[in-house]
Design an enzyme around this catalytic site. Sequence first.
Site, PDB file in Angstrom:
ATOM      1  N   GLU A 281      -0.451   2.330  16.349  1.00 14.85           N
ATOM      2  CA  GLU A 281      -0.465   3.647  15.710  1.00 14.85           C
ATOM      3  C   GLU A 281      -1.607   4.525  16.213  1.00 14.85           C
ATOM      4  O   GLU A 281      -1.445   5.748  16.327  1.00 14.85           O
ATOM      5  CB  GLU A 281      -0.555   3.504  14.190  1.00 14.85           C
ATOM      6  CG  GLU A 281       0.685   2.905  13.542  1.00 14.85           C
ATOM      7  CD  GLU A 281       0.592   1.393  13.381  1.00 14.85           C
ATOM      8  OE1 GLU A 281       1.446   0.818  12.674  1.00 14.85           O
ATOM      9  OE2 GLU A 281      -0.338   0.790  13.977  1.00 14.85           O
TER      10      GLU A 281
ATOM     11  N   PHE B 286       1.939  -3.403  -2.460  1.00 15.05           N
ATOM     12  CA  PHE B 286       1.938  -3.921  -1.087  1.00 15.05           C
ATOM     13  C   PHE B 286       1.881  -2.759  -0.092  1.00 15.05           C
ATOM     14  O   PHE B 286       2.656  -1.820  -0.186  1.00 15.05           O
ATOM     15  CB  PHE B 286       3.197  -4.760  -0.852  1.00 15.05           C
ATOM     16  CG  PHE B 286       3.328  -5.272   0.555  1.00 15.05           C
ATOM     17  CD1 PHE B 286       2.441  -6.214   1.063  1.00 15.05           C
ATOM     18  CD2 PHE B 286       4.336  -4.800   1.392  1.00 15.05           C
ATOM     19  CE1 PHE B 286       2.554  -6.672   2.364  1.00 15.05           C
ATOM     20  CE2 PHE B 286       4.459  -5.263   2.694  1.00 15.05           C
ATOM     21  CZ  PHE B 286       3.566  -6.204   3.178  1.00 15.05           C
ATOM     22  N   GLN B 287       0.938  -2.837   0.817  1.00 17.08           N
ATOM     23  CA  GLN B 287       0.706  -1.829   1.857  1.00 17.08           C
ATOM     24  C   GLN B 287       0.438  -0.435   1.284  1.00 17.08           C
ATOM     25  O   GLN B 287       0.808   0.583   1.869  1.00 17.08           O
ATOM     26  CB  GLN B 287       1.866  -1.787   2.866  1.00 17.08           C
ATOM     27  CG  GLN B 287       1.933  -3.049   3.736  1.00 17.08           C
ATOM     28  CD  GLN B 287       2.838  -2.922   4.930  1.00 17.08           C
ATOM     29  OE1 GLN B 287       3.820  -2.183   4.908  1.00 17.08           O
ATOM     30  NE2 GLN B 287       2.530  -3.659   5.983  1.00 17.08           N
TER      31      GLN B 287
END
Length: 566
Positions: A50, A112-113
């Site tokens: 990224e 989550f995340q």
Amino acid sequence: MKMTGARILLECLKREGVDTVFGYPGGTVINLYDELFSFKDIRHILPRHEQAGVHAADGFARATGRVGVAIATSGPGATNTVTGIATAYMDSIPLVVITGQVPTALIGNDAFQEVDIIGITRPCTKHNFLVKDVKDIATIIKKAFYIARTGRPGPVLVDLPKDVQIATAEFEYPETIELRSYKPTVEGHPKQVEKAVSMLLAAKKPVIYVGGGAISGDAAGELTALATKLHIPVTTTLMGLGSFPEDNPLSLKLLGMHGTYFANMAVTNCDLLVAVGARFDDRVTGKIATFAPHAKIIHMDVDPTSIRKNVRVDLPIVGQVKEVLGRMLKSLDESGDKVTAFHAAIEPWLAEIEGWKQKYPMTYKQTSTVIKPQFVIQKLRELSAPDAIVATDVGQHQMWTAQFFGFREPRTLLSSGGLGTMGFGLPAAMGAQAAFPNRQVIAVCGDGGFQMNLQEMATLVQNRLPVKIVILNNNFLGMVRQWQELFFDKRYSQTCMELPIDFIKLAEAFGAKGFQATKSDEVKATIKRAFETPGPVIMEFKIAREEKVLPMVPAGASLNEMVLNA
């Protein structure tokens, strides 16, 4: 017609003229990618990291002047974009970075995340948005692009929760946008512009000092016209290289820590300094107390917060530099005899500068055996296309490129100036090549910086992006090593990179080509062979291991206290 939020986002990008995005899929953007699967109006390039995706969007923006676009998922995907966002922020590069986010009901629950990317990026974005309602997507995207490209450009982040992507709404894209709290000044104050012209014509030792704002503001034409009309010498920052042709006799080339002797001496001795789209960075000014000590300073910039931030200014002009310079030219057209008298008055000053150029030119000691990096850069310029785009990583090779390539056109040097981001060069070149598939794009890297994002070789090969990569290999983290040599008694703490990496085999492992030169007489042939080879190519040059970037102004010293030889 009702659309999902994900589809609305893509339609918005299309309306903004976006034809290329760099992105990496993940759980919170999977709906967006599902819509992208059948959306044929936008080309998607998949980087291998990224951070590299944002650097590629940055390179795309620097090369084209358009807004670059990157996409990442939430959590680690979003945090991986931060270095790229900060790089663009420091250099005023227009980006829109779109991150996925966990569903709105889970925000703040350590899902989550999940990460607070709005809070994380607030200090390094021009603005950021958390979209809470699918009906707001079109307006927010319109605002994001408007903010990114106007005034002093910069990155804008849009955080898009997963449930907002799934929800549906009628799509209507606003034709215009108005932000009550954001109205950048475009036109310089007429009286300030007239004062600037009067100060110019009264000067005996003027210098124009140019930063990246002249390039982002598309003012290179007006700048060159002003300098040539008045015969005023021009020096640039790293970010300003290419705004004024370096083969012009009025060019003083690079200013500052690794600038030319004659540029630094001209600024030290001038009586008027005209700053165009520059921010007086510490690498340019050296010791502030002794910077341009005899000069009155005119500072023109679209960003009022940049004026007087680092140095005293006698005449501020807030506005787009292209517009301000254009109005100065019109005023000078009416000055006739005054311009002729001005030419005569500054002749002794131009002669003094020419004397410095003759006495201390940019040079190096050539050898017939060991490859000097400056020689490689000169041969690159000699053999490359006139409009070649050069992206650099950060370090010694960056400065050698700035000193010896001889940039003649704007948007042909892509380099991380403010943040100094190692790993920038290769993905930035990737973005530029995606924007201009038929132009020559060269990435100049050190062996250290190249290894930070070398995985993007796979992206180049997969997308048939024929970037030519130069690795100046001295098996050191060269710039840090240079400081250790000069100021730390050669204690080379953790800067020696002795692992003998075979960059030629590395290129072949990715399906590319690689060539190596170990002697001076192999340099030209290696470059020619690489340029004639289709597809991405690595050129490795085994350079003099302890070659230094000179001249050098030590940290905290004045511009006229240069180390010329060591």
